[in-house]
Design an enzyme around this catalytic site. Structure first.
Site, PDB file in Angstrom:
ATOM      1  N   ASP A 132       0.967  -1.223  -0.106  1.00 46.08           N
ATOM      2  CA  ASP A 132      -0.015   0.086   0.074  1.00 46.08           C
ATOM      3  C   ASP A 132       0.979   1.113  -0.072  1.00 46.08           C
ATOM      4  O   ASP A 132       1.399   1.494   0.891  1.00 46.08           O
ATOM      5  CB  ASP A 132      -0.822   0.009   1.478  1.00 46.08           C
ATOM      6  CG  ASP A 132      -1.804   1.131   1.328  1.00 46.08           C
ATOM      7  OD1 ASP A 132      -1.790   2.081   0.552  1.00 46.08           O
ATOM      8  OD2 ASP A 132      -2.878   1.009   1.900  1.00 46.08           O
ATOM      9  N   HIS A 133       1.163   1.870  -0.919  1.00 51.96           N
ATOM     10  CA  HIS A 133       1.965   2.925  -1.236  1.00 51.96           C
ATOM     11  C   HIS A 133       1.601   4.293  -0.221  1.00 51.96           C
ATOM     12  O   HIS A 133       2.430   4.880  -0.001  1.00 51.96           O
ATOM     13  CB  HIS A 133       2.071   3.371  -2.746  1.00 51.96           C
ATOM     14  CG  HIS A 133       0.707   4.040  -3.244  1.00 51.96           C
ATOM     15  ND1 HIS A 133      -0.166   3.133  -4.122  1.00 51.96           N
ATOM     16  CD2 HIS A 133       0.260   5.136  -2.921  1.00 51.96           C
ATOM     17  CE1 HIS A 133      -1.057   4.064  -4.182  1.00 51.96           C
ATOM     18  NE2 HIS A 133      -1.016   5.154  -3.815  1.00 51.96           N
ATOM     19  N   HIS A 182      -6.206   2.257   2.474  1.00 50.80           N
ATOM     20  CA  HIS A 182      -5.229   3.265   2.916  1.00 50.80           C
ATOM     21  C   HIS A 182      -5.814   3.520   4.248  1.00 50.80           C
ATOM     22  O   HIS A 182      -5.202   3.772   5.081  1.00 50.80           O
ATOM     23  CB  HIS A 182      -5.613   4.518   1.896  1.00 50.80           C
ATOM     24  CG  HIS A 182      -5.067   4.164   0.533  1.00 50.80           C
ATOM     25  ND1 HIS A 182      -4.155   3.686   0.247  1.00 50.80           N
ATOM     26  CD2 HIS A 182      -5.287   4.938  -0.520  1.00 50.80           C
ATOM     27  CE1 HIS A 182      -3.521   3.573  -1.060  1.00 50.80           C
ATOM     28  NE2 HIS A 182      -4.380   4.477  -1.380  1.00 50.80           N
TER      29      HIS A 182
END
Length: 285
Positions: A174-175, A237
């Site tokens: 998850d960037h 996120h």
């Protein structure tokens, strides 16, 4: 910073929003920092029929605004020398020939296959890479969220990727967690002697997580039509942020220890009832 050994990184979806906005600028920054050797390669692959020169022109024009003051013409030239482009159809094994030839030049290198595409392509890409003999013991595969549209499709994707890559080779990322404020939150919670004793349920009444996006839909209409903002933001996120806010201190900094504490948070969540939806949600546009 430590300089990495020579590697090959294949960016599927190389002309897409994620590659242009995040991945290529990040790789440029690593070249600028001196951590990427001149022999390392970035092999971008996508459906668009572009020459290498046309792709590099597109990449420079698109990435430059996101680099801001960090953009330097000489550094970009040095970065571009490491970049190649391969037009291919991710679901058509017959189009992987040129990519296979390029990777075959260095069979012993670490290979990173970064799937910056819709998850609909993950299974086909894994199968085609496996059938082409491109998955070696030193390969890695990076899969971006969201994995499917529900639990069953997520499991199908995981199983499909796992048929060609060992679990230790699969990196589900998850960037959002790489953002500086998120990283700072970990330090604030566990490294600050003032806040750490107070960050407890006895002293905190509630926590509100607000994501104020400055970016509009822009060219991502198809993504939002099929995936939607809820799957794009909430179930990855924002749940990750919730875990960081609420989890107990992990026993160490290794990924498994952090994951174990995050899982405790997720297992403690109470599903909303229809009445909760009416009284505990706020809709915005």
């Amino acid at each position: 910073m430590k300089t990495l050994p020579d590697f090959d990184m294949v960016l599927f979806g190389g002309t897409g929003d994620l590659a242009m906005r995040k991945l290529l600028p990040a790789l440029y920054q690593q070249v600028k920092a001196g951590t990427v050797t001149p022999g390392s390669r970035v092999l971008a692959a996508a459906r668009k029929q572009l020459s290498r020169e046309a792709f590099l022109q597109l990449a420079e024009a698109t990435c430059r605004p996101f680099l801001g003051a960090d953009y330097d013409a000489d550094t970009w030239k040095a970065f571009a020398e490491r970049v190649s482009y391969f037009p291919l159809d991710a679901k058509n094994p017959g189009t992987y020939g040129d990519l296979a030839l390029a990777l075959g030049q260095h069979p012993d290198r670490v290979r990173v296959f970064y799937y910056s595409t819709s998850p609909d392509f993950f299974a086909a890409m894994s199968a085609n890479l496996g059938e082409a003999g491109l998955v070696t013991s030193r390969s890695r595969v990076v899969v971006e969220k969201p994995l499917g549209h529900d639990l069953d499709s997520s499991r199908e994707i995981n199983d499909a990727v796992g048929r060609h890559f060992a679990e230790r080779q699969i990196f589900r990322i998850d960037h959002y967690l790489g953002k500086e404020p998120v990283q700072n939150l970990l330090a604030l919670r566990f490294g600050n002697v003032l806040f750490e004793p107070l960050w407890r349920r006895e002293w905190v009444q509630d926590v509100q997580i607000t994501v104020s996006e400055q970016l509009g839909v822009e060219g991502r209409g198809d993504f939002y039509e099929h995936t939607g903002a809820l799957r794009d933001m909430l179930q990855n996120h924002l749940l990750q942020l919730l875990c960081i806010v609420a989890m107990e201190p992990p026993t160490g900094s290794d990924p498994d220890a952090v994951r174990d504490e995050k899982l405790k948070v997720l297992r403690s969540l109470k599903p909303f009832t229809p009445q909760d939806v009416a009284s505990k949600t706020v809709r915005g546009q």
